[in-house]
Design a protein around this motif. Structure first.
Motif, PDB file in Angstrom:
ATOM      1  N   GLY A 251       0.797  -1.223   0.000  1.00  0.00           N
ATOM      2  CA  GLY A 251       0.000   0.000   0.000  1.00  0.00           C
ATOM      3  C   GLY A 251       0.824   1.264   0.000  1.00  0.00           C
ATOM      4  O   GLY A 251       0.263   2.365   0.105  1.00  0.00           O
ATOM      5  N   GLY A 252       2.157   1.147  -0.106  1.00  0.00           N
ATOM      6  CA  GLY A 252       3.001   2.326  -0.097  1.00  0.00           C
ATOM      7  C   GLY A 252       2.886   3.086   1.203  1.00  0.00           C
ATOM      8  O   GLY A 252       2.951   2.522   2.288  1.00  0.00           O
ATOM      9  N   THR A 253       2.698   4.391   1.098  1.00  0.00           N
ATOM     10  CA  THR A 253       2.472   5.242   2.261  1.00  0.00           C
ATOM     11  C   THR A 253       1.009   5.646   2.288  1.00  0.00           C
ATOM     12  O   THR A 253       0.502   6.234   1.328  1.00  0.00           O
ATOM     13  CB  THR A 253       3.358   6.500   2.217  1.00  0.00           C
ATOM     14  N   ALA A 254       0.321   5.313   3.354  1.00  0.00           N
ATOM     15  CA  ALA A 254      -1.111   5.609   3.469  1.00  0.00           C
ATOM     16  C   ALA A 254      -1.294   6.921   4.226  1.00  0.00           C
ATOM     17  O   ALA A 254      -0.639   7.167   5.238  1.00  0.00           O
ATOM     18  CB  ALA A 254      -1.833   4.483   4.186  1.00  0.00           C
ATOM     19  N   GLU A 255      -2.197   7.745   3.725  1.00  0.00           N
ATOM     20  CA  GLU A 255      -2.442   9.047   4.342  1.00  0.00           C
ATOM     21  C   GLU A 255      -3.738   9.055   5.135  1.00  0.00           C
ATOM     22  O   GLU A 255      -4.748   8.488   4.712  1.00  0.00           O
ATOM     23  CB  GLU A 255      -2.503  10.145   3.277  1.00  0.00           C
ATOM     24  N   ILE A 256      -3.687   9.711   6.277  1.00  0.00           N
ATOM     25  CA  ILE A 256      -4.871  10.003   7.089  1.00  0.00           C
ATOM     26  C   ILE A 256      -5.051  11.515   7.061  1.00  0.00           C
ATOM     27  O   ILE A 256      -4.197  12.261   7.550  1.00  0.00           O
ATOM     28  CB  ILE A 256      -4.701   9.515   8.540  1.00  0.00           C
ATOM     29  N   ILE A 257      -6.135  11.972   6.467  1.00  0.00           N
ATOM     30  CA  ILE A 257      -6.387  13.403   6.311  1.00  0.00           C
ATOM     31  C   ILE A 257      -7.556  13.793   7.210  1.00  0.00           C
ATOM     32  O   ILE A 257      -8.669  13.280   7.059  1.00  0.00           O
ATOM     33  CB  ILE A 257      -6.709  13.747   4.842  1.00  0.00           C
ATOM     34  N   ALA A 258      -7.288  14.685   8.150  1.00  0.00           N
ATOM     35  CA  ALA A 258      -8.319  15.138   9.082  1.00  0.00           C
ATOM     36  C   ALA A 258      -8.658  16.597   8.815  1.00  0.00           C
ATOM     37  O   ALA A 258      -7.766  17.445   8.728  1.00  0.00           O
ATOM     38  CB  ALA A 258      -7.843  14.972  10.523  1.00  0.00           C
ATOM     39  N   GLU A 276      -7.830   4.473   1.055  1.00  0.00           N
ATOM     40  CA  GLU A 276      -8.826   3.415   0.958  1.00  0.00           C
ATOM     41  C   GLU A 276      -8.382   2.225   1.799  1.00  0.00           C
ATOM     42  O   GLU A 276      -7.218   2.097   2.173  1.00  0.00           O
ATOM     43  CB  GLU A 276      -9.024   3.002  -0.496  1.00  0.00           C
ATOM     44  N   GLN A 277      -9.334   1.340   2.111  1.00  0.00           N
ATOM     45  CA  GLN A 277      -8.989   0.172   2.924  1.00  0.00           C
ATOM     46  C   GLN A 277      -7.920  -0.650   2.236  1.00  0.00           C
ATOM     47  O   GLN A 277      -7.768  -0.632   1.007  1.00  0.00           O
ATOM     48  CB  GLN A 277     -10.221  -0.658   3.228  1.00  0.00           C
ATOM     49  N   ILE A 278      -7.162  -1.374   3.048  1.00  0.00           N
ATOM     50  CA  ILE A 278      -5.954  -2.060   2.600  1.00  0.00           C
ATOM     51  C   ILE A 278      -6.140  -3.560   2.705  1.00  0.00           C
ATOM     52  O   ILE A 278      -6.797  -4.059   3.623  1.00  0.00           O
ATOM     53  CB  ILE A 278      -4.759  -1.587   3.450  1.00  0.00           C
ATOM     54  N   LEU A 279      -5.560  -4.286   1.759  1.00  0.00           N
ATOM     55  CA  LEU A 279      -5.643  -5.746   1.780  1.00  0.00           C
ATOM     56  C   LEU A 279      -4.609  -6.279   2.768  1.00  0.00           C
ATOM     57  O   LEU A 279      -3.555  -6.797   2.413  1.00  0.00           O
ATOM     58  CB  LEU A 279      -5.407  -6.334   0.387  1.00  0.00           C
ATOM     59  N   GLY A 280      -4.912  -6.110   4.021  1.00  0.00           N
ATOM     60  CA  GLY A 280      -4.037  -6.507   5.108  1.00  0.00           C
ATOM     61  C   GLY A 280      -4.766  -6.233   6.408  1.00  0.00           C
ATOM     62  O   GLY A 280      -5.935  -5.820   6.406  1.00  0.00           O
ATOM     63  N   ASN A 281      -4.086  -6.426   7.529  1.00  0.00           N
ATOM     64  CA  ASN A 281      -4.776  -6.326   8.826  1.00  0.00           C
ATOM     65  C   ASN A 281      -4.705  -4.936   9.440  1.00  0.00           C
ATOM     66  O   ASN A 281      -4.941  -4.760  10.632  1.00  0.00           O
ATOM     67  CB  ASN A 281      -4.211  -7.361   9.799  1.00  0.00           C
ATOM     68  N   VAL A 282      -4.406  -3.909   8.642  1.00  0.00           N
ATOM     69  CA  VAL A 282      -4.142  -2.576   9.163  1.00  0.00           C
ATOM     70  C   VAL A 282      -5.315  -1.617   8.962  1.00  0.00           C
ATOM     71  O   VAL A 282      -5.146  -0.406   8.943  1.00  0.00           O
ATOM     72  CB  VAL A 282      -2.841  -2.022   8.533  1.00  0.00           C
ATOM     73  N   ASN A 283      -6.519  -2.165   8.837  1.00  0.00           N
ATOM     74  CA  ASN A 283      -7.713  -1.332   8.712  1.00  0.00           C
ATOM     75  C   ASN A 283      -8.284  -1.014  10.095  1.00  0.00           C
ATOM     76  O   ASN A 283      -8.133  -1.778  11.044  1.00  0.00           O
ATOM     77  CB  ASN A 283      -8.759  -2.049   7.859  1.00  0.00           C
ATOM     78  N   CYS A 284      -8.970   0.118  10.172  1.00  0.00           N
ATOM     79  CA  CYS A 284      -9.446   0.638  11.461  1.00  0.00           C
ATOM     80  C   CYS A 284     -10.969   0.652  11.476  1.00  0.00           C
ATOM     81  O   CYS A 284     -11.592   1.467  10.774  1.00  0.00           O
ATOM     82  CB  CYS A 284      -8.902   2.054  11.653  1.00  0.00           C
ATOM     83  N   PRO A 285     -11.634  -0.212  12.245  1.00  0.00           N
ATOM     84  CA  PRO A 285     -13.100  -0.166  12.343  1.00  0.00           C
ATOM     85  C   PRO A 285     -13.569   1.215  12.785  1.00  0.00           C
ATOM     86  O   PRO A 285     -12.863   1.919  13.514  1.00  0.00           O
ATOM     87  CB  PRO A 285     -13.422  -1.228  13.392  1.00  0.00           C
TER      88      PRO A 285
END
Length: 532
Positions: A251-258, A276-285
């Protein structure tokens, strides 16, 4: 009914005491080290609608889950049909839960036959099944992470207390260390029973109407205090972007924009544009996203004495695009959800820091560094699970603290003696602060830690994950970044294997894995450095 200030104060103290006693009893009753020593749990007392009225000072990331899990309870359960023998259980990340390891237990509280509240507790269970003991670092969907429990009503006497009860058997059959998991669930029952007993005593002492009125008033009072604190923040829209390393999942570098909008006594936080959600366990409910926002806002308000309950959250709204890493679609894997959740916390802190520069703080090594150390033998599994912290960021008043878990997790480091008493498949060879890992500045960032685990048998499995292994925590106002984390295996034959920040490996006797966490960012220009 209108309570006098003194009445409300006395009853509020009683409600708060219930939450704190629940926490003490859960910890003392727990079986696993992750609950008993690291204190990875949370407890709350709610009203009959499931709104939190009192909560102990435990794990911030778990807070919103209790309210969100119960918010839609009437749509799943006939509240009028609940009995004193009923309980509700869930760990579903897509029904208000966090990740599968956090099991929520909710028990109705009846006084004189009337439902007046719920005792609520959640604990991080050391194993919940899945593809790897303790944690599944390489999971790409929820099914690989373990047993998923939707919000369900069951009879405690029939389905759990009975050794052949359905709920007990289903859970025990799907986890590697059933004694530890069932033992920690029993500790949650003990905590909830404390809520039932103490709330009944409070009603007997002060009266049913008075206590119910107080449960409503404490929420209204907290809301009033939070709104007043928000009104002191200049109106405006403040934006901040945080990033985490998603390269282990391509997923490279994922951005969180607030985008944080302060208007009068309200705060709206919008995460449109985040990864966008990632194909791995690093998603946040979404419940974890909401908890992170609530915790960050509370940290930035100049009113630390406001008690936590559902009233605190009324002035705060949160939105995140469905299908993003902060509001994923099922069955996305979510075990490492604290990585993006920590960036949510950072982004809101940094955004509000633009409006409140005197409260700005450098970023810390605020990422969960999780490690599971397990061994399968003829007598079953041994599973140890640890959550390790790093250095916190510095601020205008002082340097960053050393070796602490990140603010929304707040776990303790388990003592070496406790781990070596519980487990014989490894020992701890080193536990130390990492000198020089804090970012330089007029106030330096906190130092990270180094912990070395030595396998005492062949076939010891280790798995873990973290972030900030390529870029350290940012400094502020000219402060330098903190040091990065690092994982390595030192084999008994002298060879060294560098590990990525997400790994699953096997150790043999004499092999050691060295876990290093990074430091916090510094505050102010380094040439003005002072001792803090």
């Amino acid at each position: 009914m209108r309570l006098s200030p003194s009445q409300l104060s006395v009853i509020k103290s009683g409600l708060d005491a219930i939450g704190r006693e629940m926490a003490v009893n859960l910890r003392r009753s727990a079986t696993s080290s992750i609950v008993r020593e690291a204190r990875d749990f949370s407890v709350a007392l709610t009203d009959a609608r499931g709104e939190v009225v009192a909560q102990a000072e435990c794990i911030p990331i778990m807070t919103a889950g209790i309210a969100l899990a119960l918010r839609g309870i009437a749509g799943h359960v006939d509240l009028d049909g609940l009995t004193e023998d009923d309980a509700l259980l869930m760990n579903d990340p897509y029904q208000g839960g966090q990740h599968l390891q956090d099991i929520y237990l909710l028990t109705p509280i009846f006084v004189n036959g009337e439902l007046i509240g719920f005792g609520a507790s959640t604990a991080h269970h050391v194993d919940i099944g899945g593809s790897h003991a303790g944690l599944s670092a390489h999971a790409t969907e929820l099914y690989q992470e373990g047993l998923r429990l939707p919000l369900s009503r069951f009879s405690v006497s029939r389905d759990f207390n009975d050794p052949n009860g359905f709920v007990r058997q289903v859970i025990a059959a799907n986890v590697r260390v059933p004694d530890a998991v069932i033992g920690d669930l029993q500790a949650q029952f003990a905590a909830n029973a404390t809520a039932t007993r103490r709330l009944a005593e409070l009603v007997a002492r002060h009266g049913r109407d008075e206590v119910l009125q107080a449960m409503a008033d404490v929420k209204d009072y907290a809301e009033k205090r939070v709104r007043a604190a928000i009104e002191s923040i200049p109106d405006g829209t403040y934006e901040a972007t945080e990033r985490f390393d998603a390269s282990p999942w391509d997923g490279g570098t994922a951005e969180i924009i607030a985008r944080v909008t302060v208007e009068g006594s309200t705060i709206d936080v919008d995460f449109t544009g985040s990864a966008e959600q990632i194909l791995g366990n690093v998603n946040c409910p979404f419940a974890s996203t909401v908890s992170s926002v609530q915790s960050a806002v509370r940290c930035m308000l100049d009113s630390p004495d406001i008690g936590f309950n559902e009233g605190c959250n009324r002035p705060i709204t949160v939105s995140a695009p469905y299908g993003s890493v902060l509001n994923p679609r099922p069955p996305a894997a979510v075990r490492a959800r604290l990585t993006p959740a920590s960036r949510v916390f950072n982004a809101v802190i940094r955004a509000l820091g633009q409006a409140l520069p005197e409260r700005a703080v450098a970023t810390g090594f605020d990422t969960t560094t999780a490690i599971a150390v397990s061994k399968s033998g003829h007598d079953g599994y041994q599973v140890a699970l640890e959550i390790l912290g790093g250095g916190w960021g510095a601020c205008a008043e002082h340097g960053g603290p050393d070796g602490l878990d990140n603010p929304i997790s707040n776990c303790a480091n388990a003592p070496v003696e406790a781990l070596e008493t519980d487990f014989d498949h490894f020992r701890i060879a080193e536990y130390a602060l990492v000198e020089g890992s804090g970012g330089s500045g007029s106030h330096t960032g906190g130092r990270g830690i180094r912990r070395t685990y030595v396998a005492t048998a062949d076939g010891v499995s280790v798995a873990g994950y973290a972030d900030r292994h390529t870029v350290g925590a940012e400094g502020i106002n000219g402060g330098e970044p903190g040091g990065t984390g690092h994982f390595a295996i030192h084999r008994a034959d002298g060879t060294v294997t560098e590990l990525p920040c997400v790994y699953e490996e096997t150790l043999n006797a004499g092999d050691r894995i060295v876990i290093t966490t990074g430091g916090g960012g510094g505050y102010g220009a380094p040439e003005q450095e002072v001792t803090a």
